[in-house]
Design a protein around this motif. Structure first.
Motif, short mmCIF file in Angstrom:
data_model
loop_
_atom_site.label_atom_id
_atom_site.label_comp_id
_atom_site.label_asym_id
_atom_site.label_seq_id
_atom_site.Cartn_x
_atom_site.Cartn_y
_atom_site.Cartn_z
N ILE A 94 4.37 -8.84 1.70
CA ILE A 94 3.31 -8.16 2.02
C ILE A 94 3.81 -6.87 2.86
CG2 ILE A 94 0.81 -7.81 3.15
CD1 ILE A 94 0.86 -11.22 2.98
N ILE A 95 3.67 -5.72 2.28
CA ILE A 95 4.45 -4.35 2.59
C ILE A 95 3.07 -3.50 2.82
CG2 ILE A 95 6.13 -2.86 2.82
CD1 ILE A 95 7.73 -4.54 1.04
N VAL A 96 2.37 -3.72 4.16
CA VAL A 96 1.22 -2.74 3.88
C VAL A 96 1.30 -2.24 5.63
CG1 VAL A 96 -0.11 -3.89 2.25
CG2 VAL A 96 -0.28 -4.84 4.66
N ARG A 97 0.28 -1.49 5.90
CA ARG A 97 0.33 -0.94 7.32
C ARG A 97 0.10 -2.11 8.40
NH1 ARG A 97 -1.97 3.11 4.36
NH2 ARG A 97 -0.58 5.36 4.79
N GLU A 98 -0.55 -3.10 7.97
CA GLU A 98 -1.14 -4.35 9.07
C GLU A 98 -0.70 -5.65 8.54
OE1 GLU A 98 -1.55 -3.82 12.45
OE2 GLU A 98 -1.59 -1.39 12.39
N PRO A 99 0.20 -6.06 8.18
CA PRO A 99 0.23 -7.13 7.26
C PRO A 99 -0.11 -8.51 7.87
CG PRO A 99 2.53 -6.59 8.36
CD PRO A 99 1.45 -5.32 8.59
N PHE A 100 -0.19 -8.56 9.21
CA PHE A 100 -0.71 -9.73 9.84
C PHE A 100 -2.17 -9.78 9.79
CE2 PHE A 100 3.10 -9.80 12.09
CZ PHE A 100 3.52 -11.30 11.85
N GLN A 101 -2.94 -8.62 9.42
CA GLN A 101 -4.38 -8.86 9.26
C GLN A 101 -4.69 -9.63 7.99
OE1 GLN A 101 -5.87 -4.71 9.21
NE2 GLN A 101 -7.84 -5.16 8.06
N ASP A 143 0.89 -1.27 0.14
CA ASP A 143 -0.03 -0.12 0.05
C ASP A 143 0.88 1.29 0.04
OD1 ASP A 143 0.80 0.25 2.50
OD2 ASP A 143 -1.10 -0.33 3.43
N ASP A 144 0.36 2.34 0.35
CA ASP A 144 1.11 3.61 0.06
C ASP A 144 1.89 3.83 1.23
OD1 ASP A 144 -0.70 4.20 2.16
OD2 ASP A 144 -1.68 5.94 0.94
N SER A 145 1.95 2.92 2.29
CA SER A 145 3.19 3.15 3.39
C SER A 145 4.52 2.45 2.98
CB SER A 145 2.57 2.27 4.61
OG SER A 145 2.55 1.04 4.17
N ALA A 146 4.60 1.87 1.77
CA ALA A 146 5.60 1.06 1.46
C ALA A 146 6.67 1.83 0.91
CB ALA A 146 5.43 -0.03 0.41
N ASP A 147 8.15 1.70 1.05
CA ASP A 147 8.93 2.57 0.57
C ASP A 147 9.46 1.88 -0.65
OD1 ASP A 147 11.92 3.32 -0.09
OD2 ASP A 147 12.11 3.75 2.23
N PRO A 148 9.45 3.02 -1.79
CA PRO A 148 9.58 2.26 -3.12
C PRO A 148 10.94 1.89 -3.44
CG PRO A 148 9.44 4.90 -3.02
CD PRO A 148 9.00 4.29 -1.90
N ALA A 149 12.01 2.30 -2.47
CA ALA A 149 13.48 1.80 -2.93
C ALA A 149 13.39 0.35 -2.23
CB ALA A 149 14.28 2.86 -2.00
N TYR A 150 12.66 0.01 -0.97
CA TYR A 150 12.76 -1.19 -0.70
C TYR A 150 12.17 -2.09 -1.71
CZ TYR A 150 13.77 0.47 4.01
OH TYR A 150 14.45 1.15 5.35
N VAL A 151 11.05 -1.86 -2.28
CA VAL A 151 10.13 -2.56 -3.27
C VAL A 151 10.97 -2.64 -4.27
CG1 VAL A 151 8.02 -2.62 -4.75
CG2 VAL A 151 8.09 -1.78 -2.17
N ALA A 152 11.46 -1.84 -4.95
CA ALA A 152 12.37 -2.07 -5.99
C ALA A 152 13.47 -3.02 -5.95
CB ALA A 152 12.79 -0.74 -6.67
N ALA A 153 14.25 -2.77 -4.77
CA ALA A 153 15.35 -3.69 -4.41
C ALA A 153 14.88 -4.98 -4.41
CB ALA A 153 16.04 -3.20 -3.29
N ASP A 154 13.97 -5.44 -3.75
CA ASP A 154 13.31 -6.75 -3.68
C ASP A 154 12.81 -7.42 -4.95
OD1 ASP A 154 13.85 -6.14 -0.92
OD2 ASP A 154 11.83 -6.34 -0.20
N LEU A 155 12.12 -6.55 -5.67
CA LEU A 155 11.90 -7.02 -7.09
C LEU A 155 13.29 -7.41 -7.83
CD1 LEU A 155 8.91 -4.46 -8.13
CD2 LEU A 155 8.71 -6.79 -7.28
N LEU A 156 14.21 -6.78 -7.78
CA LEU A 156 15.45 -6.79 -8.46
C LEU A 156 16.08 -8.26 -8.00
CD1 LEU A 156 16.36 -3.27 -9.04
CD2 LEU A 156 15.60 -4.93 -10.97
N SER A 157 15.86 -8.30 -6.72
CA SER A 157 16.57 -9.61 -6.07
C SER A 157 16.08 -10.82 -6.57
CB SER A 157 16.32 -9.45 -4.39
OG SER A 157 14.97 -9.86 -4.27
N GLN A 158 15.08 -11.03 -7.31
CA GLN A 158 14.59 -11.93 -7.91
C GLN A 158 15.01 -11.90 -9.41
OE1 GLN A 158 13.55 -15.10 -6.20
NE2 GLN A 158 14.66 -13.36 -4.88
#
Length: 429
Positions: free
Chosen positions: A324-331, A237-252
């Motif tokens: 799952i990078i959202v505000r309440e992931p366990f939900q 969701d909009d709480s995610a850091d785009p740098a983290y997300v991009a890095a994780d996508l590229l890791s695969q």
């Protein structure tokens, strides 16, 4: 990366069955190993690896020498990872059980480890010490008494094995190692040669020839799976850091040109920011050509109206890795039906699971998370049912057993029960 509504996206990637030429090559190699044994292994080592192999088995001295070729930082990390992996898999252990019923009948299940497991480990540029731990430790925890590893020489023209692979094997308790790779190694594990005794199961990743060989020998020996290219889906969701997300996508994406990296998000601004960040980070990667091809052909950013729609898309894709990078992931955890490994929160980056946390990184790919699981202790055990039927139980239930047998047209089955009822029934009282 493409940005599109999730409803319009489908990941179309055909299952890799190999070309007719590849399948024929694998068939020929396997049959030659079955016929010629060690001589075929040495012949193929010369042909494919460019090495003359006199001694197939890696010596204890070579394993000991490998420790002098790795640095202390690697050794410390591999030992810490091994501890975590072992602890996690020890929690998966099952026990045999027996159920004594009032009439004297005993029903149960006996659990035993497989006797001998073969571990295939790629060599050269595709050498992954972490995969040695992930395949060997669950087998060891299950109680497998014999774990044998096969791996090709580290570089063409040399008989040496990658020292990091040897150290990882030693730390995982694998002492029987052979310098042989490719389809010929799979054949040796399946059927045995003069030097390599046949195994009950073959596990571990490899190239297309290894995958095709594992499929060819299945039935003569068990296998773990036919693994496809790596996959990651990030639900954010909009709480995610785009740098983290991009890095994780590229890791695969850096794994393979056919790897898939997909973001599913409720946030248009995040989608645009991640797209820009992927392009920026790509330029910094040593494997940028591989990652760029993966992102171009199998990468996407999917927009959804809400997280419920996003979860539906996740379950449809059934990814190997899900973050799952959202505000309440366990939900949202209970809503995820199809995923090999689930990473919750911004600090549970996929490499945490790949290397260190403890859960296995050998995961279902190509959407098979719909019906299969990560490699685990259960993959290295077998179960036997135990049935002790008392006379009282047989006299009580025999008529129903006979009825079922006769309805299936199996009269000898019925007679096996009838003869006991006639004899034992007359002795009662």
């Amino acid at each position: 990366m493409r940005i599109m509504p999730a409803s319009k996206f489908s990941l179309k990637r055909e299952v890799e069955y190999g070309s007719p030429e590849q399948n024929e090559s694998v068939r020929r190699i396997i049959e030659e190993v079955r016929r010629d044994g060690d001589a075929a292994l040495r012949r193929f080592a010369q042909q494919f690896d460019g090495v003359r192999v006199d001694e197939l088995r890696v010596t204890k001295e070579e394993i000991e020498a490998a420790y002098n070729e790795v640095d202390e930082e690697f050794l410390s990390a591999i030992r810490a990872a091994a501890v975590n992996i072992r602890k996690f898999h020890e929690k998966q252990m099952r026990s045999s059980w027996m159920d004594l019923q009032a009439d004297g009948t005993i029903l149960g299940q006996v659990i035993r480890p497989l006797r001998r497991v073969g571990l295939y480990v790629p060599g050269g540029k595709a050498a992954y010490p972490s995969s040695v731990l992930m395949n060997a430790i669950p087998a060891q925890v299950a109680g497998v008494p014999e774990i044998v590893m096969v791996t090709p020489p580290a570089t063409a023209g040399a008989v040496g094995i990658n020292p990091h692979i040897l150290v990882a094997a030693a730390e995982a308790g694998v002492g029987e190692i052979y310098r042989v790779g490719g389809a010929q190694a799979v054949a040796a594990l399946a059927y045995g040669t003069e030097s390599i005794r046949a195994a009950d199961k073959i596990v571990g990743p490899g190239n297309i020839y290894v995958a095709l060989a594992k499929r060819y020998v299945f039935g003569a020996v068990d296998i773990d799976s036919i693994a496809g290219p790596s996959e990651i889906v990030v639900l954010a969701d909009d709480s995610a850091d785009p740098a983290y997300v991009a890095a994780d996508l590229l890791s695969q994406a850096e794994h393979d040109e056919m790897a898939s990296a997909i973001l599913i998000t409720t946030s248009e601004p995040l989608a645009e920011a991640v797209r820009a960040e992927v392009e920026r980070q790509l330029n910094e990667l040593p494997r940028r050509e591989i990652a760029a091809r993966s992102i171009r052909d199998y990468g996407a950013i999917l927009t959804v109206s809400d997280l419920e729609e996003g979860i539906d898309a996740v379950n449809r894709l059934a990814p190997e890795h899900l973050e799952i990078i959202v505000r309440e992931p366990f939900q949202y955890l209970s809503r995820i039906e199809n995923a090999g490994a689930i990473f919750l929160g911004p600090y549970s980056s996929e490499p945490v699971g790949d290397y260190f946390a403890g859960p296995n990184h050998v995961l279902p790919t190509n959407g098979t998370a719909r019906f299969s699981s990560p490699l685990n202790v259960d993959d290295f055990i077998k179960k036997s049912s135990v049935i002790y039927y008392s006379k009282e139980a047989l006299l009580r239930d025999g008529g129903q057993i006979i009825s079922l047998a006769r309805h299936e047209g199996l009269d000898a089955h019925a007679r096996a029960i009838q003869i006991r009822l006639e004899k034992e029934g007359n002795t009662r009282g």
